[in-house]
Design a protein around this motif. Sequence first.
Motif, PDB file in Angstrom:
ATOM      1  N   GLN A 132       8.090   0.207   5.501  1.00 29.30           N
ATOM      2  CA  GLN A 132       9.175  -0.657   5.949  1.00 29.30           C
ATOM      3  C   GLN A 132      10.014   0.105   6.972  1.00 29.30           C
ATOM      4  O   GLN A 132      10.649   1.113   6.639  1.00 29.30           O
ATOM      5  N   ASN A 144      13.660   4.882 -12.681  1.00 28.87           N
ATOM      6  CA  ASN A 144      13.232   4.906 -11.290  1.00 28.87           C
ATOM      7  C   ASN A 144      12.476   3.625 -10.975  1.00 28.87           C
ATOM      8  O   ASN A 144      11.556   3.229 -11.709  1.00 28.87           O
ATOM      9  N   ARG A 199      12.135  -2.337 -13.833  1.00 25.94           N
ATOM     10  CA  ARG A 199      12.703  -2.161 -12.499  1.00 25.94           C
ATOM     11  C   ARG A 199      11.660  -2.631 -11.481  1.00 25.94           C
ATOM     12  O   ARG A 199      10.447  -2.598 -11.755  1.00 25.94           O
ATOM     13  N   PRO A 257       9.989   1.315  -8.674  1.00 23.57           N
ATOM     14  CA  PRO A 257       8.768   1.621  -7.906  1.00 23.57           C
ATOM     15  C   PRO A 257       9.105   1.859  -6.431  1.00 23.57           C
ATOM     16  O   PRO A 257      10.036   1.273  -5.874  1.00 23.57           O
ATOM     17  N   GLN A 258       8.343   2.712  -5.795  1.00 20.09           N
ATOM     18  CA  GLN A 258       8.487   3.030  -4.379  1.00 20.09           C
ATOM     19  C   GLN A 258       7.241   2.562  -3.639  1.00 20.09           C
ATOM     20  O   GLN A 258       6.125   2.905  -4.026  1.00 20.09           O
ATOM     21  N   VAL A 259       7.479   1.770  -2.601  1.00 22.84           N
ATOM     22  CA  VAL A 259       6.363   1.203  -1.821  1.00 22.84           C
ATOM     23  C   VAL A 259       5.951   2.215  -0.765  1.00 22.84           C
ATOM     24  O   VAL A 259       6.767   2.631   0.065  1.00 22.84           O
ATOM     25  N   LEU A 260       4.709   2.624  -0.812  1.00 23.37           N
ATOM     26  CA  LEU A 260       4.185   3.563   0.174  1.00 23.37           C
ATOM     27  C   LEU A 260       3.569   2.834   1.366  1.00 23.37           C
ATOM     28  O   LEU A 260       3.653   3.321   2.504  1.00 23.37           O
ATOM     29  N   ASP A 299       5.376   4.897  -9.029  1.00 21.97           N
ATOM     30  CA  ASP A 299       6.585   5.020  -9.855  1.00 21.97           C
ATOM     31  C   ASP A 299       6.586   6.427 -10.436  1.00 21.97           C
ATOM     32  O   ASP A 299       5.635   6.829 -11.122  1.00 21.97           O
ATOM     33  N   ALA A 308       2.074   1.237  -4.116  1.00 22.44           N
ATOM     34  CA  ALA A 308       3.378   1.654  -4.654  1.00 22.44           C
ATOM     35  C   ALA A 308       3.150   2.656  -5.777  1.00 22.44           C
ATOM     36  O   ALA A 308       2.096   2.666  -6.416  1.00 22.44           O
ATOM     37  N   ALA A 341      10.731  -3.343  -7.030  1.00 25.81           N
ATOM     38  CA  ALA A 341      10.957  -3.123  -5.608  1.00 25.81           C
ATOM     39  C   ALA A 341      10.350  -4.294  -4.836  1.00 25.81           C
ATOM     40  O   ALA A 341       9.387  -4.919  -5.287  1.00 25.81           O
TER      41      ALA A 341
END
Length: 927
Positions: free
Chosen positions: A555, A546, A641, A548-551, A582, A580, A643
Amino acid sequence: MCLAVLFFVLSSRCVLGQLSYSIPEEMAKGSIVGNIAQDLGLDLKRLTTGKARIFSGDNTEYIELNKEKGRLLIKEKIDRESLCAKTTPCALHLQMILDSPMELYTITVEITDINDNAPAFQNNHIRFDISESAATGAKFMLEKAVDADVGSNGLQKYTLQPTEHFILELQTHVDGGNNVEMVLQKPLDREREERFTLLLTAMDGGEPALSGTIQIHVSVLDANDNAPAFIHKVYKTSVVENSQKGSKLTTVSASDADEGSNGLVTYYITNTENDVKDVFIINQHSGEVTLNGQIDYEKLSNYLLDVQARDQGGLSDSCKIIIDVLDINDNTPAITVLSMSSSISEESPAGTVVAMIKVNDPDASSNGQVQCTISENLPFVIMSPSSNIFTLRTEQDLDRERESEYNITVLCSDEGVPSLSSSASLHLHISDVNDNAPVFERNNYEAYVVENNTPGLSVFTVKASDPDSNQNARVSYILEDGTVNGVHVSSYVSVSADSGVISAVRSFDYEQLKDFHFRVKAQDGGSPPLCSNVTVKITVQDQNDNAPQVLYPVQTGGSLVAEIVPRSADVGYLVTKVVAVDVDSGQNAWLSYKLQKATDRALFEVGPQNGEIRTVRQVTDKDAVKQKLTVVVEDNGQPSRSAVVNINVAVADSFPEVLSEFTDFTHGKTYNDDLTFYLVLALAAVSFLFITCLVVIISVKIYRWRQSRIFYQSNLPVIPYYPPGYTDTGVTGTLPHIYNYDMCMTTDSRKSDCKYSTLGGQKVLVMDQSFNGTLSHALKDNNFLEEQDSAGTQKPPNNDWRLPANQRPGPSGAAARPEEGPAGAVVGTGPWPNPPTEAEQLQALMAAANEVSEATATLGPRYNAQYVPDYRQNVYIPGSTATLTANPQQQVPQQALPPPQALPPAEAPKAAPTPASKKKVTKKDKK
């Protein structure tokens, strides 16, 4: 006739019974001895299922068993004399054995005597030399007859013929035997009768009686009036069995009162049995008895010798020698296995008979007393229900898993000194019973599997063992029912029934399922089956799968978000913070931040651990208002990984300034991770469309070329076609007809919304807000449409045909105008000028377009009303059939065209502006 006597003795689980029969000897083969099944009360099926069999200690089998009828039959003809000799009663001792359960029956078959043997003498004749001086009453011992029969069938009496001189006299001894003596009852006279013969007849008591005879030859001698006389009538002695040959036993002695040769005594053993004559010898002169053969107590325990003392005159006397054989312990016990179970179940109760053996020791007294024992520490015991029968029984519960088989040694010893013994080995197999459940190697199992595994992956193996054997030890593995997160556990894992291999059914996701438990059951193949279970825990290990997801910042697709930094910001000013997460765990979730792209790298920096964006230096007035930062968030996995987040930063002190700078910012490009994929896809689509268009264009060109060839090669006259015009209203000028020009009008240089409308063969340009284009594109489309129309129809005339020939564009030598023609000619029906070429049409169209564009502005000095048509006369409204006409008061009278004259060269038409040539509107222009 058979007599059966039955006795029963019950001993634990071994049944003992005694049955007696009596049959005569010499019965034919197959004769019935007795119905043993009926006498014992047994079912005929029991004889078959119990494997009934007859056991005899003798090598010769005289009796056999018919299992189908339950009868004892004569197998071999029985001769009582050969079997028992003089022993009475004579019997066969048999044992009948049954299995499942074991039963033993002792059968005694008594053999009764029949008169099948006549008395017989060993010699055919006897000779006696008797002195004539023999006194009356003198006794002469005769040879005894032998009758093998016993009882009443045996020897009963003797007769002597003739009886003139002698009579018979029987001398009975203490042992029951007797001697036959011939007694002189009348003196002999040699001178009258020197020799004579007597006939001795021996008779038995059978029915009918049998007899044997011997001749006695008597010679009369001179006088010898004293007969020898033994000191003792009976001599007793003993000898140890197995004594050496030549051993002295005893000495007999007889005296004779006569002198000379009449007093010389000689000794003889008169027994006629071979077993006596061959074993013992006597010295004829000394009377010493010695051993001449082997003696065995087990064969014969005593002997009786008849000894005769005879002088030279023929007178004799007799005595008996009783020889007792002394037993020694010279025979080991003989072990015979009557019945043996090769296998018994481990659940057999204590006391179950395993084997039945018979032990025989022919020695006498204590030498023949036998005791049997087995090894210690065995769950068995040996017992003796009768004198020489022993049974081996279970004493304790058996366990095949502890001991699957036993080698039992049975040792039988007599009580002699020294003791002799013999042994027999019994092999017993313990059959298995399903009394043990499978046992796992561990109390619980735990295994690890990395997420995103391949379905069908073998995770690990559970192993269970069963100490039972064969089918009872065959272990099968079963997945017990259960759920994991509401889903049956079989959707996650499967268990191989034979090997116990646990395989993953699906691909695991650590973020959804970190671990789960289930139970595996091990079941054996017994009946009924036994089972056990174990708990298995599978832990899913994380994998860096997975990004990372930017909070924050969020965007969005359409709206613009920008962070405002005042120009007075100091060093280290916190612009914003990238937040972010993960969903992985461990080091796969450790995030680091770095600045990938920036408008001004010297102005901002990103905290590698916290994602805070701060200023590096003091903001100045020279810094651009719009700043775009690209921050990469990367985890610590292998491979890692990442982002990307784009952050818009506005360096300004007021909001209006920020708003004006970021108006067109949303039109910028956005980064896309899949940009390469879309570019390749677009390239493929464009290539396909290009090839398709190319094929279509070539096809159209070929089609038009063929049509044009057909058209120009035709000899038919060309009749032009004029589209219908509109009615002239208040036209006073020199142009009697109305022409609609193609025109393009726009109010914004950035956007042009145009449509071409065709009505009655004419083109009209219509404004539309949904159309974005330029005049050059419209002209190209117009030319393309005209080219398509030119293939099949005649084009309308150009406006330049009204001008003089020297001013008309195109080739010279064109025909005269219509109004110059002959009187009465109808306009539009006469011959048309030469067809213009495509180049001339394009030139005319560009000139018309230039005139239209110039007409929207102030007319130049080179144009006047007489050269330019009045565009205000008729206005065509798109979508309507009405024609607007100008006010008659405002109309300018049309003047006649002046005579042809040379006109100044026309100015080349200006190229239509394109978006590329437009100047971008600056900020000052907007203000």
